[in-house]
Design a protein around this motif. Structure first.
Motif, mmCIF file in Angstrom:
data_model
loop_
_atom_site.group_PDB
_atom_site.id
_atom_site.type_symbol
_atom_site.label_atom_id
_atom_site.label_comp_id
_atom_site.label_asym_id
_atom_site.label_seq_id
_atom_site.Cartn_x
_atom_site.Cartn_y
_atom_site.Cartn_z
ATOM 1 N N CYS A 108 9.610 4.397 4.377
ATOM 2 C CA CYS A 108 9.491 5.790 3.953
ATOM 3 C C CYS A 108 10.317 5.983 2.682
ATOM 4 C CB CYS A 108 9.985 6.725 5.052
ATOM 5 S SG CYS A 108 9.659 8.471 4.699
ATOM 6 N N ARG A 109 9.639 6.349 1.621
ATOM 7 C CA ARG A 109 10.296 6.659 0.342
ATOM 8 C C ARG A 109 10.324 8.177 0.227
ATOM 9 N NH1 ARG A 109 8.867 8.832 -4.291
ATOM 10 N NH2 ARG A 109 9.783 8.174 -6.289
ATOM 11 N N LEU A 110 11.415 8.782 0.668
ATOM 12 C CA LEU A 110 11.488 10.236 0.614
ATOM 13 C C LEU A 110 11.689 10.678 -0.829
ATOM 14 C CD1 LEU A 110 12.826 9.397 3.573
ATOM 15 C CD2 LEU A 110 13.108 11.875 3.683
ATOM 16 N N ASN A 111 10.756 11.456 -1.320
ATOM 17 C CA ASN A 111 10.884 11.978 -2.680
ATOM 18 C C ASN A 111 11.799 13.189 -2.728
ATOM 19 O OD1 ASN A 111 8.314 12.683 -1.201
ATOM 20 N ND2 ASN A 111 8.469 14.460 -2.580
ATOM 21 N N GLY A 112 12.202 13.689 -1.562
ATOM 22 C CA GLY A 112 13.090 14.852 -1.527
ATOM 23 C C GLY A 112 13.362 15.279 -0.104
ATOM 24 N N ALA A 119 0.850 -1.189 0.000
ATOM 25 C CA ALA A 119 0.000 0.000 0.000
ATOM 26 C C ALA A 119 0.886 1.238 0.000
ATOM 27 C CB ALA A 119 -0.919 0.007 1.211
ATOM 28 N N THR A 120 0.724 2.095 -0.996
ATOM 29 C CA THR A 120 1.510 3.321 -1.086
ATOM 30 C C THR A 120 0.650 4.505 -0.671
ATOM 31 O OG1 THR A 120 2.853 2.421 -2.885
ATOM 32 C CG2 THR A 120 2.863 4.806 -2.602
ATOM 33 N N LEU A 121 1.081 5.197 0.370
ATOM 34 C CA LEU A 121 0.391 6.381 0.867
ATOM 35 C C LEU A 121 1.212 7.596 0.432
ATOM 36 C CD1 LEU A 121 0.284 3.937 3.129
ATOM 37 C CD2 LEU A 121 -1.074 5.617 4.375
ATOM 38 N N THR A 122 0.572 8.514 -0.293
ATOM 39 C CA THR A 122 1.299 9.631 -0.893
ATOM 40 C C THR A 122 0.796 10.967 -0.375
ATOM 41 O OG1 THR A 122 1.571 8.325 -2.929
ATOM 42 C CG2 THR A 122 1.982 10.693 -3.069
ATOM 43 N N LEU A 123 1.692 11.724 0.246
ATOM 44 C CA LEU A 123 1.366 13.097 0.630
ATOM 45 C C LEU A 123 1.303 13.911 -0.654
ATOM 46 C CD1 LEU A 123 3.831 13.559 3.651
ATOM 47 C CD2 LEU A 123 1.573 12.465 3.610
ATOM 48 N N ASP A 124 0.154 14.480 -0.941
ATOM 49 C CA ASP A 124 -0.045 15.120 -2.242
ATOM 50 C C ASP A 124 -0.517 16.560 -2.076
ATOM 51 O OD1 ASP A 124 -0.208 15.463 -4.964
ATOM 52 O OD2 ASP A 124 -2.118 14.403 -5.184
ATOM 53 N N SER A 125 0.337 17.361 -1.463
ATOM 54 C CA SER A 125 0.070 18.782 -1.292
ATOM 55 C C SER A 125 1.331 19.573 -1.635
ATOM 56 C CB SER A 125 -0.362 19.061 0.160
ATOM 57 O OG SER A 125 -0.717 20.407 0.340
ATOM 58 N N PRO A 126 1.823 19.415 -2.879
ATOM 59 C CA PRO A 126 3.111 20.022 -3.239
ATOM 60 C C PRO A 126 3.123 21.545 -3.194
ATOM 61 C CG PRO A 126 1.995 19.180 -5.188
ATOM 62 C CD PRO A 126 1.210 18.693 -4.007
ATOM 63 N N ALA A 127 1.948 22.180 -3.302
ATOM 64 C CA ALA A 127 1.902 23.638 -3.301
ATOM 65 C C ALA A 127 2.447 24.219 -1.997
ATOM 66 C CB ALA A 127 0.474 24.125 -3.530
ATOM 67 N N ASN A 128 2.257 23.505 -0.882
ATOM 68 C CA ASN A 128 2.820 23.983 0.389
ATOM 69 C C ASN A 128 3.862 23.009 0.920
ATOM 70 O OD1 ASN A 128 1.226 21.904 1.311
ATOM 71 N ND2 ASN A 128 0.232 23.085 2.929
ATOM 72 N N ARG A 129 4.486 22.284 0.004
ATOM 73 C CA ARG A 129 5.594 21.369 0.305
ATOM 74 C C ARG A 129 5.159 20.269 1.285
ATOM 75 N NH1 ARG A 129 10.479 24.989 2.202
ATOM 76 N NH2 ARG A 129 8.885 25.630 3.668
ATOM 77 N N ASN A 130 3.944 19.791 1.060
ATOM 78 C CA ASN A 130 3.391 18.697 1.868
ATOM 79 C C ASN A 130 3.439 19.013 3.362
ATOM 80 O OD1 ASN A 130 2.804 17.027 -0.386
ATOM 81 N ND2 ASN A 130 4.948 16.409 -0.475
ATOM 82 N N ALA A 131 3.130 20.255 3.692
ATOM 83 C CA ALA A 131 3.115 20.667 5.094
ATOM 84 C C ALA A 131 2.034 19.913 5.865
ATOM 85 C CB ALA A 131 2.879 22.170 5.199
ATOM 86 N N LEU A 132 2.261 19.758 7.161
ATOM 87 C CA LEU A 132 1.355 18.973 8.001
ATOM 88 C C LEU A 132 0.178 19.832 8.453
ATOM 89 C CD1 LEU A 132 4.085 17.141 10.088
ATOM 90 C CD2 LEU A 132 2.783 16.236 8.156
ATOM 91 N N SER A 133 -0.749 20.037 7.562
ATOM 92 C CA SER A 133 -1.970 20.764 7.888
ATOM 93 C C SER A 133 -2.941 19.834 8.609
ATOM 94 C CB SER A 133 -2.629 21.287 6.611
ATOM 95 O OG SER A 133 -3.045 20.201 5.783
ATOM 96 N N GLY A 164 5.794 11.131 -1.026
ATOM 97 C CA GLY A 164 5.170 12.411 -1.309
ATOM 98 C C GLY A 164 5.334 12.802 -2.759
ATOM 99 N N THR A 165 4.693 13.903 -3.131
ATOM 100 C CA THR A 165 4.818 14.438 -4.480
ATOM 101 C C THR A 165 5.610 15.743 -4.428
ATOM 102 O OG1 THR A 165 2.719 15.628 -4.272
ATOM 103 C CG2 THR A 165 2.644 13.433 -5.266
ATOM 104 N N GLY A 166 6.221 16.096 -5.548
ATOM 105 C CA GLY A 166 6.995 17.326 -5.615
ATOM 106 C C GLY A 166 8.419 17.129 -5.113
ATOM 107 N N PRO A 167 9.177 18.219 -4.995
ATOM 108 C CA PRO A 167 10.592 18.131 -4.609
ATOM 109 C C PRO A 167 10.829 17.981 -3.112
ATOM 110 C CG PRO A 167 10.015 20.391 -5.039
ATOM 111 C CD PRO A 167 8.804 19.587 -5.382
ATOM 112 N N VAL A 168 9.779 18.125 -2.297
ATOM 113 C CA VAL A 168 9.911 18.069 -0.845
ATOM 114 C C VAL A 168 9.034 16.955 -0.294
ATOM 115 C CG1 VAL A 168 9.556 19.328 1.323
ATOM 116 C CG2 VAL A 168 10.437 20.529 -0.691
ATOM 117 N N PHE A 169 9.616 16.113 0.545
ATOM 118 C CA PHE A 169 8.810 15.063 1.164
ATOM 119 C C PHE A 169 7.810 15.661 2.143
ATOM 120 C CE2 PHE A 169 8.405 12.295 4.980
ATOM 121 C CZ PHE A 169 7.535 11.366 4.429
#
Length: 255
Positions: A94-98, A12-26, A53-58
């Protein structure tokens, strides 16, 4: 949706998908992550979890814009998320995308394995904001070398992926092009382990070192005998002797 969930071949792959705010913990992202974790952990077909996660920042840490109006910390489901990852009976990779910062490193440390591109950087930046790495200390301090923890918690200095491996934050740092093969290497190995055995072994890694030697040997002798005679243990031994995959290994994904 700020958190994606996809299951394939027992992973199961869980992806943080909020790249606009660098996947911040909202608050919203944390609530969705908590739900996704509960779904994946509760799914009998899921054997291994991958957090990415998505984008350049995990993950850049807490969503400071969300916290600004009241001045009070908006932790949302963060303690429950960290607990769910740490206590998951299923291994979490944890697969850090960045890059990762502050609270994002709490997620990294909660996972059983952490693989990052060697271009990623890290920092516990809380003290530079006049706050402290409080909640993440619960998971991070169980991973980091004590001297390194003092160094980076107190200074907020940025450090690279090679240093993160050296101090125990990461399992491996690889060239960006090797990230997915490295993650697949670990998930593939984990899928070969018995589900009950993996869950128990996760606990052993954390609890046995704290036991007195005599008590540890006694308890582990009992546990060893129990596992050799368990249905899962018996199936694993039969599979080995018959040179076939154990029944818990998921079939190969035809895609």
């Amino acid at each position: 949706m700020l958190v994606g969930l996809e299951t394939r071949g027992g992973v199961a792959t869980l992806t943080l998908d909020s790249p606009a705010n660098r996947n911040a913990l909202s608050t919203r992202l944390l609530a969705e992550l908590q739900d996704a974790l509960a779904t994946a952990i509760g799914d009998d077909a899921t054997r291994v979890l991958v957090l990415t996660g998505t984008g350049p920042v995990f993950c850049s840490g807490a969503d400071l814009k969300e916290q600004a109006p009241s001045g009070a910390p908006v932790t949302g489901a963060f303690p429950d998320v960290l607990r769910a990852i740490w206590e998951s009976p299923k291994p979490v990779v944890c697969r850090l995308n960045g890059t990762a910062r502050a609270g994002g490193l709490g997620l990294v440390a909660a996972c059983d394995f952490a693989i990052a591109p060697d271009t990623a950087t890290f920092a516990f930046s809380e003290v530079r904001l006049g706050v402290v790495p409080a909640m993440i200390a619960v998971t991070v301090l169980r991973r980091l070398d004590p001297r390194a923890a003092a160094e980076y918690f107190l200074t907020g200095e940025v450090f690279d992926a090679a240093r993160a491996v050296e101090i125990g934050l990461l399992t491996r740092a690889v060239p960006p092009g090797d990230l997915d093969p490295a993650v697949a290497h670990y998930t593939g190995m984990l899928l070969k382990g018995g589900p009950e055995s993996l869950a128990i072994t996760k606990q052993l890694v954390r609890t046995v070192p704290a036991l007195p030697v005599e008590e540890g040997l006694r308890r582990m002798a009992d546990l060893s005998a129990e596992r050799f005679t368990s249905p899962e243990g018996q199936e694993g031994i039969r599979a080995f002797m018959e040179k076939r995959p154990a029944s818990w290994i998921p079939p190969r994904d035809p895609s």
